[in-house]
Design a protein around this motif. Structure first.
Motif, PDB file in Angstrom:
ATOM      1  N   ARG A 117      13.844  10.942 -47.481  1.00  0.00           N
ATOM      2  CA  ARG A 117      12.716  10.623 -48.360  1.00  0.00           C
ATOM      3  C   ARG A 117      12.687   9.125 -48.671  1.00  0.00           C
ATOM      4  O   ARG A 117      11.616   8.501 -48.695  1.00  0.00           O
ATOM      5  N   VAL A 118      13.861   8.536 -48.921  1.00  0.00           N
ATOM      6  CA  VAL A 118      13.936   7.097 -49.208  1.00  0.00           C
ATOM      7  C   VAL A 118      13.457   6.295 -48.005  1.00  0.00           C
ATOM      8  O   VAL A 118      12.678   5.343 -48.141  1.00  0.00           O
ATOM      9  N   SER A 119      13.905   6.674 -46.817  1.00  0.00           N
ATOM     10  CA  SER A 119      13.496   5.971 -45.603  1.00  0.00           C
ATOM     11  C   SER A 119      11.985   6.056 -45.402  1.00  0.00           C
ATOM     12  O   SER A 119      11.337   5.058 -45.040  1.00  0.00           O
ATOM     13  N   GLU A 120      11.418   7.226 -45.660  1.00  0.00           N
ATOM     14  CA  GLU A 120       9.969   7.402 -45.506  1.00  0.00           C
ATOM     15  C   GLU A 120       9.206   6.522 -46.480  1.00  0.00           C
ATOM     16  O   GLU A 120       8.216   5.873 -46.123  1.00  0.00           O
ATOM     17  N   ARG A 121       9.679   6.459 -47.737  1.00  0.00           N
ATOM     18  CA  ARG A 121       9.009   5.632 -48.743  1.00  0.00           C
ATOM     19  C   ARG A 121       9.091   4.149 -48.390  1.00  0.00           C
ATOM     20  O   ARG A 121       8.107   3.415 -48.521  1.00  0.00           O
ATOM     21  N   LEU A 122      10.251   3.707 -47.953  1.00  0.00           N
ATOM     22  CA  LEU A 122      10.403   2.297 -47.595  1.00  0.00           C
ATOM     23  C   LEU A 122       9.502   1.936 -46.421  1.00  0.00           C
ATOM     24  O   LEU A 122       8.935   0.839 -46.374  1.00  0.00           O
ATOM     25  N   GLY A 123       9.358   2.858 -45.488  1.00  0.00           N
ATOM     26  CA  GLY A 123       8.442   2.615 -44.384  1.00  0.00           C
ATOM     27  C   GLY A 123       7.014   2.464 -44.861  1.00  0.00           C
ATOM     28  O   GLY A 123       6.280   1.577 -44.406  1.00  0.00           O
ATOM     29  N   ARG A 124       6.606   3.328 -45.811  1.00  0.00           N
ATOM     30  CA  ARG A 124       5.247   3.253 -46.352  1.00  0.00           C
ATOM     31  C   ARG A 124       5.023   1.958 -47.124  1.00  0.00           C
ATOM     32  O   ARG A 124       3.901   1.454 -47.198  1.00  0.00           O
ATOM     33  N   MET A 125       6.088   1.418 -47.707  1.00  0.00           N
ATOM     34  CA  MET A 125       5.978   0.187 -48.487  1.00  0.00           C
ATOM     35  C   MET A 125       6.172  -1.069 -47.638  1.00  0.00           C
ATOM     36  O   MET A 125       6.253  -2.175 -48.161  1.00  0.00           O
ATOM     37  N   ALA A 126       6.263  -0.898 -46.312  1.00  0.00           N
ATOM     38  CA  ALA A 126       6.503  -2.020 -45.390  1.00  0.00           C
ATOM     39  C   ALA A 126       7.835  -2.703 -45.681  1.00  0.00           C
ATOM     40  O   ALA A 126       7.964  -3.925 -45.565  1.00  0.00           O
ATOM     41  N   LEU A 127       8.843  -1.892 -46.049  1.00  0.00           N
ATOM     42  CA  LEU A 127      10.196  -2.398 -46.294  1.00  0.00           C
ATOM     43  C   LEU A 127      11.216  -1.566 -45.511  1.00  0.00           C
ATOM     44  O   LEU A 127      12.233  -1.128 -46.063  1.00  0.00           O
ATOM     45  N   PRO A 128      11.002  -1.353 -44.219  1.00  0.00           N
ATOM     46  CA  PRO A 128      11.935  -0.507 -43.463  1.00  0.00           C
ATOM     47  C   PRO A 128      13.324  -1.137 -43.390  1.00  0.00           C
ATOM     48  O   PRO A 128      13.460  -2.354 -43.242  1.00  0.00           O
ATOM     49  N   GLY A 129      14.345  -0.304 -43.536  1.00  0.00           N
ATOM     50  CA  GLY A 129      15.709  -0.786 -43.415  1.00  0.00           C
ATOM     51  C   GLY A 129      16.251  -1.506 -44.628  1.00  0.00           C
ATOM     52  O   GLY A 129      17.323  -2.116 -44.564  1.00  0.00           O
ATOM     53  N   PHE A 130      15.557  -1.432 -45.763  1.00  0.00           N
ATOM     54  CA  PHE A 130      15.981  -2.145 -46.969  1.00  0.00           C
ATOM     55  C   PHE A 130      16.941  -1.325 -47.835  1.00  0.00           C
ATOM     56  O   PHE A 130      17.300  -1.759 -48.923  1.00  0.00           O
ATOM     57  N   GLU A 131      17.367  -0.164 -47.382  1.00  0.00           N
ATOM     58  CA  GLU A 131      18.165   0.728 -48.226  1.00  0.00           C
ATOM     59  C   GLU A 131      19.381   0.051 -48.853  1.00  0.00           C
ATOM     60  O   GLU A 131      19.681   0.263 -50.029  1.00  0.00           O
ATOM     61  N   SER A 132      20.103  -0.750 -48.080  1.00  0.00           N
ATOM     62  CA  SER A 132      21.361  -1.326 -48.577  1.00  0.00           C
ATOM     63  C   SER A 132      21.182  -2.702 -49.206  1.00  0.00           C
ATOM     64  O   SER A 132      22.158  -3.301 -49.671  1.00  0.00           O
ATOM     65  N   ARG A 133      19.955  -3.200 -49.259  1.00  0.00           N
ATOM     66  CA  ARG A 133      19.717  -4.523 -49.844  1.00  0.00           C
ATOM     67  C   ARG A 133      20.015  -4.522 -51.343  1.00  0.00           C
ATOM     68  O   ARG A 133      19.828  -3.520 -52.032  1.00  0.00           O
ATOM     69  N   ALA A 134      20.442  -5.680 -51.844  1.00  0.00           N
ATOM     70  CA  ALA A 134      20.641  -5.851 -53.284  1.00  0.00           C
ATOM     71  C   ALA A 134      19.306  -6.169 -53.941  1.00  0.00           C
ATOM     72  O   ALA A 134      18.512  -6.957 -53.412  1.00  0.00           O
ATOM     73  N   VAL A 135      19.059  -5.571 -55.092  1.00  0.00           N
ATOM     74  CA  VAL A 135      17.799  -5.786 -55.802  1.00  0.00           C
ATOM     75  C   VAL A 135      17.625  -7.259 -56.178  1.00  0.00           C
ATOM     76  O   VAL A 135      16.523  -7.809 -56.112  1.00  0.00           O
ATOM     77  N   GLY A 136      18.729  -7.909 -56.548  1.00  0.00           N
ATOM     78  CA  GLY A 136      18.647  -9.298 -56.985  1.00  0.00           C
ATOM     79  C   GLY A 136      18.161 -10.256 -55.919  1.00  0.00           C
ATOM     80  O   GLY A 136      17.688 -11.347 -56.235  1.00  0.00           O
ATOM     81  N   GLY A 137      18.262  -9.874 -54.656  1.00  0.00           N
ATOM     82  CA  GLY A 137      17.831 -10.746 -53.573  1.00  0.00           C
ATOM     83  C   GLY A 137      16.396 -10.543 -53.141  1.00  0.00           C
ATOM     84  O   GLY A 137      15.944 -11.184 -52.185  1.00  0.00           O
ATOM     85  N   LEU A 138      15.664  -9.684 -53.843  1.00  0.00           N
ATOM     86  CA  LEU A 138      14.285  -9.392 -53.464  1.00  0.00           C
ATOM     87  C   LEU A 138      13.305 -10.347 -54.136  1.00  0.00           C
ATOM     88  O   LEU A 138      13.552 -10.840 -55.234  1.00  0.00           O
ATOM     89  N   SER A 139      12.182 -10.572 -53.479  1.00  0.00           N
ATOM     90  CA  SER A 139      11.099 -11.339 -54.093  1.00  0.00           C
ATOM     91  C   SER A 139      10.383 -10.464 -55.118  1.00  0.00           C
ATOM     92  O   SER A 139      10.588  -9.240 -55.175  1.00  0.00           O
ATOM     93  N   GLY A 140       9.505 -11.086 -55.912  1.00  0.00           N
ATOM     94  CA  GLY A 140       8.752 -10.323 -56.902  1.00  0.00           C
ATOM     95  C   GLY A 140       7.905  -9.238 -56.267  1.00  0.00           C
ATOM     96  O   GLY A 140       7.850  -8.104 -56.758  1.00  0.00           O
ATOM     97  N   GLY A 141       7.250  -9.572 -55.162  1.00  0.00           N
ATOM     98  CA  GLY A 141       6.417  -8.586 -54.480  1.00  0.00           C
ATOM     99  C   GLY A 141       7.228  -7.439 -53.912  1.00  0.00           C
ATOM    100  O   GLY A 141       6.804  -6.277 -53.955  1.00  0.00           O
TER     101      GLY A 141
END
Length: 245
Positions: A117-141
């Motif tokens: 489900r997480v992978s499907e959502r990230l794909g829909r949000m145009a963020l594929p493969g972001f599962e292991s990313r740290a939140v602090g390293g993300l842009s505002g968008g």
């Protein structure tokens, strides 16, 4: 789907909402606009069952949220997603764990089902493969899109968005609005959206309500909002400097 009737909220001697009423039909997008400190965020939290009103009722699919006990509220929240203004993401969790949080709290799913489900959502949000990313390293968008993914991962029937485009550039803001509209079309969600970006919000909304000093001073279609002769509505919709606000 959502029926808000005569909602009043007071904190001590400060009255925040003064008899607010409106309906949102199933599958609709209701734009909630108004100046700062007019009670918009408080109203959204009342609908979500996070703030109890002083009086009035909120019905979601006919059930009065304001009269629910904790067990009933927990069941209701399985079907209601909310995007908070300040992201409300957990910095100590990965992106994937943030998105999965509602599933682990509210549903009895296997880790494999959650991961899918997480992978499907990230794909829909145009963020594929972001599962292991740290939140602090993300842009505002990117944080906003992670917030949308978390709000929608439980496949809720109702979605509440508090300033989903705050602090974003125009291009990223439009991408967020496109995601909201896509979710509405694909899942027939019922939506209440607060945004100071009136032009962008009205591009996806079906109906509009304007709060001012805790009162709903206008309700109507997008075209009625744009052609309103109410001075406060006209000033806010068109961003005019001169006016009563």
């Amino acid at each position: 789907m959502i029926q808000v009737e005569d909602i009043r909220v007071a904190f001590g001697d400060k009255t925040v909402l003064r008899g607010v009423s409106f309906d949102v039909p199933e599958g609709g997008i209701f734009a909630l606009i108004g100046p700062g400190a007019s009670g918009k965020s408080v109203l959204l939290k009342v609908i979500a069952g996070l703030v109890p009103p002083s009086s009035g009722s909120v019905r979601i699919e006919g059930e009065d949220v304001t009269r629910m006990d904790e067990a009933a509220l927990a069941e209701m929240r399985r079907h209601v997603g909310m995007l908070f203004q300040n992201y409300a993401l957990f910095d100590y969790m990965s992106v994937g764990d943030n998105i999965a949080f509602p599933l682990r709290q509210l549903f009895d799913l296997t880790e494999q089902e959650i991961a899918e489900r997480v992978s499907e959502r990230l794909g829909r949000m145009a963020l594929p493969g972001f599962e292991s990313r740290a939140v602090g390293g993300l842009s505002g968008g990117q944080k906003k899109r992670v917030g949308v993914a978390r709000a929608t991962i439980s496949r809720p029937r109702v979605l509440l968005y508090d300033e989903p485009t705050a602090g974003l550039d125009p291009v990223t803001s439009q991408k967020i609005y496109d995601l909201i509209k896509e979710e509405q079309r694909s899942a027939n969600t019922t939506n209440v959206v607060i945004s100071s970006d009136v032009k962008g919000l009205l591009s996806i909304a079906d109906r509009v309500g304007m709060l001012h000093r805790g009162e709903m001073i206008f309700q109507g279609s997008v075209e009625e909002a744009r052609s309103s002769e109410i001075p406060e509505v006209r000033q806010f919709v068109y961003g005019l400097v001169d006016g009563p606000l």
